[in-house]
Design a protein around this motif. Structure first.
Motif, PDB file in Angstrom:
ATOM      1  N   LYS A  21       2.195   2.016  -3.465  1.00 24.10           N
ATOM      2  CA  LYS A  21       1.187   2.647  -4.316  1.00 24.10           C
ATOM      3  C   LYS A  21       1.009   4.121  -3.953  1.00 24.10           C
ATOM      4  O   LYS A  21       0.865   4.975  -4.838  1.00 24.10           O
ATOM      5  N   GLU A  22       1.035   4.422  -2.666  1.00 23.35           N
ATOM      6  CA  GLU A  22       0.890   5.811  -2.224  1.00 23.35           C
ATOM      7  C   GLU A  22       2.058   6.664  -2.699  1.00 23.35           C
ATOM      8  O   GLU A  22       1.870   7.804  -3.140  1.00 23.35           O
TER       9      GLU A  22
ATOM     10  N   THR B 115       0.828  -1.205   0.000  1.00 23.32           N
ATOM     11  CA  THR B 115       0.000   0.000   0.000  1.00 23.32           C
ATOM     12  C   THR B 115       0.855   1.245   0.000  1.00 23.32           C
ATOM     13  O   THR B 115       0.568   2.220  -0.701  1.00 23.32           O
TER      14      THR B 115
ATOM     15  N   ALA C  41       3.909   6.112  -5.314  1.00 25.69           N
ATOM     16  CA  ALA C  41       3.823   6.266  -6.763  1.00 25.69           C
ATOM     17  C   ALA C  41       2.871   7.391  -7.146  1.00 25.69           C
ATOM     18  O   ALA C  41       3.103   8.126  -8.119  1.00 25.69           O
ATOM     19  N   GLN C  42       1.814   7.564  -6.359  1.00 26.74           N
ATOM     20  CA  GLN C  42       0.835   8.604  -6.642  1.00 26.74           C
ATOM     21  C   GLN C  42       1.250   9.953  -6.077  1.00 26.74           C
ATOM     22  O   GLN C  42       1.007  10.995  -6.689  1.00 26.74           O
ATOM     23  N   ASN C  43       1.893   9.922  -4.903  1.00 23.96           N
ATOM     24  CA  ASN C  43       2.275  11.173  -4.239  1.00 23.96           C
ATOM     25  C   ASN C  43       3.695  11.079  -3.696  1.00 23.96           C
ATOM     26  O   ASN C  43       3.903  10.949  -2.485  1.00 23.96           O
TER      27      ASN C  43
END
Length: 347
Positions: free
Chosen positions: A154-155, A151, A157-159
């Motif tokens: 993924k976080e 998780t 990668a987005q921010n």
């Protein structure tokens, strides 16, 4: 008879001198340790979050047992049921972190069905689905770590932005010194493990540090997936306890060029393990456990930074916090651990 009596006196005096020596040596070592306060804690560098898996077993059988006074355990002036003492241990775990590393966060990976009723500053409950029964808890702990790291990847990668390092620990530890230096002194490792000089179980999973960069988190995730695979294939008969230690050891020992003799010296070192840069830290400093019968004055490592009250030693964890709360002195608290006359613990 006289010479025999004189020999007994000599042994008695010698034993007393040994005890005084150990107390003095312990106190001298303990005085080097200190608790940080917000005023002298470093504001420079990346943040650190402590991550632990926690659950409470509240079956009807346990509830019935907790109603019996014979199942109450008293520490100081407080009597605890099984559930209450589990929560007390968790709160003391958080208390020590608040005092030693006040800028840090605590993340509790928990069963979504559990109601921990925990309201603490800088503490986050992070629900993860899984099997939290007693027989699968150690397996679930690794799965929860992997899910959390996935998780976090993924976080990021987005921010992408501020780096947060992670220290995964059991909830029955006391952090008694700042651990930020691990990430500063060893800038190139992906994850860190703690080791001891033990042939069958040289590694202890109660303390795993992960650098907060995307690459490090990915490497740590892959490494733990390898450990989980070994665990499920080879050590399911030890799924309730010890299987994680055995699986960790198997992954490390399977490396063809790894020198197991390095575990015999309590010195940090770094090795490449399947593409991951793994920092090995000595348990003597970063995952130290009071021996059963600590009153035997076996001593305490210099500059111990993490005390692990594993197994039945949890009463001593509560006693240590109560003692520290009344004295506000780390050396006094650690001396209590060092000089505990208890030959066995009852938690």
């Amino acid at each position: 008879m006289r010479s025999c009596s004189g020999w007994r006196r000599f042994l008695l005096c010698f034993s007393l001198l040994l005890i005084i020596f150990h107390i003095f040596s312990g106190s001298k070592a303990l005085n080097k340790s200190h608790f940080l306060t917000p005023s002298n804690a470093s504001n420079v560098g990346d943040s650190i979050s402590f991550v632990t898996v926690f659950t409470i077993y509240s079956t009807s059988l346990d509830s019935h047992a907790d109603d019996k006074s014979s199942n109450l355990v008293t520490v100081g002036n407080v009597s605890y049921t099984k559930k209450e003492r589990s929560m007390a241990i968790l709160n003391v775990f958080i208390n020590f972190i608040e005092v030693t590393m006040p800028q840090s966060n605590v993340i509790i990976l928990a069963d979504p069905e559990s109601d921990l009723s925990l309201q603490r500053n800088k503490v986050t409950l992070y629900p993860i689905q899984g099997e939290y029964n007693r027989d699968k808890l150690m397996l679930q702990r690794i799965r929860s770590y992997i899910a959390f790291l996935n998780t976090r990847l993924k976080e990021l990668a987005q921010n992408p932005g501020h780096t947060s390092h992670y220290i995964f620990t059991d909830s029955d530890i006391a952090v008694v010194d700042d651990l930020e230096h691990i990430f500063q002194k060893f800038p190139n490792f992906h994850l860190a493990l703690t080791f001891r000089n033990n042939r069958e179980q040289p590694l202890n999973s109660g303390f795993i540090a992960v650098r907060g960069t995307p690459e490090s988190i990915l490497r740590a995730k892959i490494f733990l997936q390898d450990v989980l695979e070994v665990y499920t294939l080879k050590y399911t008969n030890a799924s309730r306890m010890l299987g994680d230690h055995l699986a960790l050891a198997w992954v490390i020992k399977s490396q063809p060029n790894f020198d197991l003799r390095r575990f015999s010296k309590a010195q940090a070192f770094i090795e490449e393990i399947d593409g991951a840069s793994v920092l090995f830290l000595p348990c003597a400093t970063y995952n130290w456990t009071p021996p059963e019968g600590a009153g035997q004055f076996r001593g305490m490592p210099l500059d111990v930074k993490v005390v692990h009250f594993k197994g039945s030693r949890k009463r001593l964890m509560l006693e240590s916090w109560n003692f520290f709360s009344s004295a506000s002195d780390i050396s006094d608290m650690l001396c209590l651990i060092l000089m505990s006359g208890r030959t066995r613990y009852d938690f």
